[in-house]
Design a protein around this motif. Structure first.
Motif, short mmCIF file in Angstrom:
data_model
loop_
_atom_site.label_atom_id
_atom_site.label_comp_id
_atom_site.label_asym_id
_atom_site.label_seq_id
_atom_site.Cartn_x
_atom_site.Cartn_y
_atom_site.Cartn_z
N GLN A 1 -7.70 7.95 9.15
CA GLN A 1 -7.54 7.03 8.04
C GLN A 1 -6.49 5.98 8.33
N THR A 2 -6.79 4.72 8.07
CA THR A 2 -5.84 3.64 8.24
C THR A 2 -5.16 3.33 6.92
N VAL A 3 -4.10 2.50 6.99
CA VAL A 3 -3.37 2.10 5.79
C VAL A 3 -4.31 1.36 4.85
N ASN A 4 -4.35 1.80 3.58
CA ASN A 4 -5.15 1.10 2.58
C ASN A 4 -4.47 1.21 1.23
N CYS A 5 -4.99 0.48 0.26
CA CYS A 5 -4.40 0.46 -1.08
C CYS A 5 -5.20 1.29 -2.08
N LEU A 6 -5.99 2.23 -1.61
CA LEU A 6 -6.65 3.17 -2.50
C LEU A 6 -5.64 4.20 -3.01
N VAL A 7 -5.82 4.62 -4.23
CA VAL A 7 -4.94 5.63 -4.82
C VAL A 7 -5.73 6.90 -5.02
N GLY A 8 -5.17 8.03 -4.63
CA GLY A 8 -5.82 9.30 -4.85
C GLY A 8 -6.99 9.54 -3.92
N CYS B 1 0.81 -1.22 0.00
CA CYS B 1 0.00 0.00 0.00
C CYS B 1 0.84 1.27 0.00
N SER B 2 2.16 1.13 0.09
CA SER B 2 3.01 2.31 -0.06
C SER B 2 3.01 2.81 -1.50
N ASP B 3 2.74 1.91 -2.45
CA ASP B 3 2.63 2.28 -3.87
C ASP B 3 1.72 1.26 -4.55
N PRO B 4 0.42 1.33 -4.29
CA PRO B 4 -0.49 0.28 -4.78
C PRO B 4 -0.59 0.20 -6.29
N ASP B 5 -0.42 1.32 -7.00
CA ASP B 5 -0.45 1.23 -8.45
C ASP B 5 0.62 0.30 -8.98
N ALA B 6 1.80 0.35 -8.34
CA ALA B 6 2.92 -0.48 -8.80
C ALA B 6 2.86 -1.89 -8.23
N TYR B 7 2.51 -2.01 -6.94
CA TYR B 7 2.68 -3.29 -6.26
C TYR B 7 1.42 -4.14 -6.14
N LEU B 8 0.24 -3.51 -6.03
CA LEU B 8 -0.96 -4.30 -5.78
C LEU B 8 -1.26 -5.30 -6.89
N PRO B 9 -1.18 -4.92 -8.16
CA PRO B 9 -1.43 -5.93 -9.21
C PRO B 9 -0.47 -7.11 -9.13
N LEU B 10 0.80 -6.84 -8.84
CA LEU B 10 1.78 -7.91 -8.74
C LEU B 10 1.47 -8.84 -7.58
N VAL B 11 1.22 -8.24 -6.42
CA VAL B 11 0.95 -9.05 -5.23
C VAL B 11 -0.32 -9.85 -5.40
N GLN B 12 -1.38 -9.22 -5.90
CA GLN B 12 -2.64 -9.96 -6.03
C GLN B 12 -2.55 -11.03 -7.12
N ASN B 13 -1.78 -10.81 -8.14
CA ASN B 13 -1.58 -11.87 -9.15
C ASN B 13 -0.91 -13.09 -8.51
N MET B 14 0.05 -12.85 -7.60
CA MET B 14 0.68 -13.97 -6.90
C MET B 14 -0.31 -14.66 -5.98
N LEU B 15 -1.16 -13.88 -5.28
CA LEU B 15 -2.17 -14.48 -4.42
C LEU B 15 -3.14 -15.33 -5.24
N HIS B 16 -3.57 -14.80 -6.39
CA HIS B 16 -4.47 -15.55 -7.25
C HIS B 16 -3.82 -16.85 -7.72
N GLY B 17 -2.56 -16.77 -8.11
CA GLY B 17 -1.85 -17.97 -8.56
C GLY B 17 -1.74 -19.00 -7.46
N PHE B 18 -1.45 -18.53 -6.24
CA PHE B 18 -1.35 -19.44 -5.11
C PHE B 18 -2.71 -20.09 -4.82
N GLU B 19 -3.75 -19.29 -4.80
CA GLU B 19 -5.09 -19.83 -4.52
C GLU B 19 -5.57 -20.75 -5.64
N ASN B 20 -5.24 -20.41 -6.88
CA ASN B 20 -5.63 -21.29 -7.99
C ASN B 20 -5.00 -22.67 -7.85
N ALA B 21 -3.76 -22.71 -7.35
CA ALA B 21 -3.10 -24.00 -7.12
C ALA B 21 -3.85 -24.79 -6.05
N SER B 22 -4.31 -24.11 -5.02
CA SER B 22 -5.10 -24.79 -3.98
C SER B 22 -6.42 -25.31 -4.56
#
Length: 519
Positions: A495-502, A399-420
């Motif tokens: 406001q708490t830490v979140n991955c919203l941009v703008g 969430c320090s830079d969600p535009d850059a990191y969130l798609p990458l991290v969530q793609n890995m989560l999706h891949g991990f869950e798809n394997a399960s």
């Protein structure tokens, strides 16, 4: 009625606190799901440690009791009482946590039991007048007590509702300003709203095959005055008469009796389906969920982890499908160890015989951890990595830079869950075959081995992501030291830490809506 103890300022602060820390619950009726199951999902939003626990079925002596209620340390003070324990309690799985509004640990929002009954707990703020008339000290069962007793004793959703009503009628209800529960089995769901005020008020509405309901907060709207003649509604005997006595509903008027209008927090713009405080209303979430029909477990995971509602406040995520006739040991629930926006959902079955120490109780965010030393009984468990802490680190870097990191991290989560997901058929088919051949213990060993293996691989994934993001952030000179001296968020709407941009609290129209997709 008791001593009036909350003055206007305290009520206002309590209202703000209610908004800043809450929980979500999702219900999807069986006609709208891909496999014909009833689906339940949600988060727990508490500033607390969260850990996974499997509670064994247990028999008790006739004179056994349990302690319920709240203490003088609660936000609305009370006294603990002892009530009779059931002679037998069911096996169930729950995410436990240590602190909310000063209530005694451990606490639960719910989970799933061996009868295929699932429970979610959700805030449901009452009007200020009800909060103000709450006795001091208050006595009775609080929200966690009710969720736990339903898991321990109820076989169907309807039984769960009836049990809550019986408990409140006999022992009273101790609360923090109003609360609700979402209870479901393989056939139906129920929303139960327990009211503040010490009047033993509660109401319940049935959810059917084609219903979608999102609670944030919990709500019930139009309610029949003759609800005792309906199979779709339940409530305390005084739920209608008390509203009339207080002038909160006029039986001679043109408006139908409405639980939200009579008993909910009263404020301009605060409505049953738009009463939450995040970036998607209940109405928007319900519409988005219905649009996914036929809904799969993956779909509901995406709703629960939606970055517009899943942030640092989301202590964990859960998704469960409830199937008629399922073997108790094969009841499956997906659990993310902390906010699922950056943490994977892992599969667990009620037949799993243990929880890895990395997913058990740790001192990170545990109540009083900062003022006490570790009990030696927990030194080995505490020495392990804690899944909740690891994936909090992923959240903060992502969430320090969600535009850059969130798609990458969530793609890995999706891949991990798809394997399960890809393994589920052979794992569950093998376990069922072993059970059918009288080898239930072997089936439980298989489920435990697989669940532990995936949980361990999830932890490895988390540590790898943390190391990679930390290296990238530091090597590219993006890391920054804090500029202030206050590490704790003061709460009350901050406001708490979140991955919203703008995100701009003064310009809602500027809130960026990143497109969401199935995976």
């Amino acid at each position: 009625m008791g001593i009036m103890f909350l003055h206007t300022l305290e009520i206002g602060l309590l209202s703000l606190a209610r908004i800043s820390s809450a929980s979500y619950a999702f219900y999807v009726g069986k006609a709208l799901t891909h496999d014909g199951s009833v689906m339940l999902g949600g988060t727990g939003e508490e500033v607390s440690s969260h850990w996974l626990t499997i509670f064994e079925a247990k028999d008790y002596d006739a004179n056994a009791t349990i302690t319920v209620g709240v203490t003088a340390d609660a936000s609305m003070p009370g006294q603990l009482i002892n009530i009779s324990q059931a002679s037998h309690t069911f096996r169930y799985l729950s995410m436990e946590y240590s602190d909310f509004e000063g209530f005694p640990a451990p606490l639960t929002n719910g989970g799933v039991n061996e009868k295929g009954l699932a429970v979610r707990d959700v805030w449901a703020q009452n009007r200020d007048e009800l909060i103000a008339m709450t006795p001091n000290p208050q006595t009775g069962l609080q929200y966690s007590d009710l969720a736990r007793i339903v898991l321990q004793r109820a076989s169907t959703a309807r039984e769960g509702v009836e049990l809550i009503g019986e408990m409140i009628a006999e022992y009273g209800y101790a609360d923090y300003g109003g609360n609700s529960h979402l209870i479901a089995d393989a056939s139906e769901g129920w929303v139960v709203w327990e009211m503040s005020g010490g009047q033993r008020l509660w109401a319940a509405e049935r959810l059917g095959y084609e219903d979608v309901r999102v609670l944030y907060p919990g709500y019930i709207e139009d309610f029949p005055v003759d609800f005792t003649n309906s199979a779709d509604y339940m409530g305390s005997p005084n739920i209608v008469s008390f509203a009339i006595e207080q002038g909160w509903w006029n039986p001679n008027g043109t408006e139908p009796f409405n639980i939200f209008n009579a008993y909910a927090y009263q404020a301009e713009g605060y409505t049953a389906r738009n009463g939450g405080a995040k970036y998607m209303s209940q109405a928007a979430l319900e519409d988005a969920t219905r649009a996914m029909a036929p809904v799969t477990e993956k779909d509901l995971m995406e709703r629960v982890r939606d970055y517009r509602i899943s942030d640092d406040e989301a202590g964990y995520g859960q998704v469960v499908s409830l199937h008629a006739g399922a073997d108790a040991d094969l009841i499956r629930i997906w659990v993310a160890p902390t906010s699922s926006v950056t943490a994977p959902f892992n599969p667990w079955w009620l037949g799993v015989t243990s929880v890895p120490p990395e997913y058990g109780l740790h001192r990170y965010l545990y109540k009083d951890a900062a003022s006490t030393f570790l009990d030696t009984d927990y030194q080995y468990q505490e020495a392990t990595h804690f899944a909740g802490r690891i994936f909090k680190q992923v959240l903060y870097y992502t969430c320090s830079d969600p535009d850059a990191y969130l798609p990458l991290v969530q793609n890995m989560l999706h891949g991990f869950e798809n394997a399960s997901f890809a393994d589920l058929e052979w794992v569950e088919r093998s376990a069922q075959t072993l059970i059918d051949n009288g080898l239930r213990e072997d089936a439980l060993a298989l489920l435990t081995f697989y669940a532990h293996t995936r949980a361990d691989k999830a932890l490895t994934l988390g540590k790898t992501v943390v190391d990679a993001l930390e290296a990238y952030v530091k090597l590219t000179s993006q890391f920054r030291m804090p500029t202030g001296e206050q590490i704790n968020d003061p709460g009350l709407g901050a406001q708490t830490v979140n991955c919203l941009v703008g995100w701009d609290p003064d310009k809602p129209a500027n809130r960026q809506q990143r497109p969401l997709r199935r995976y």
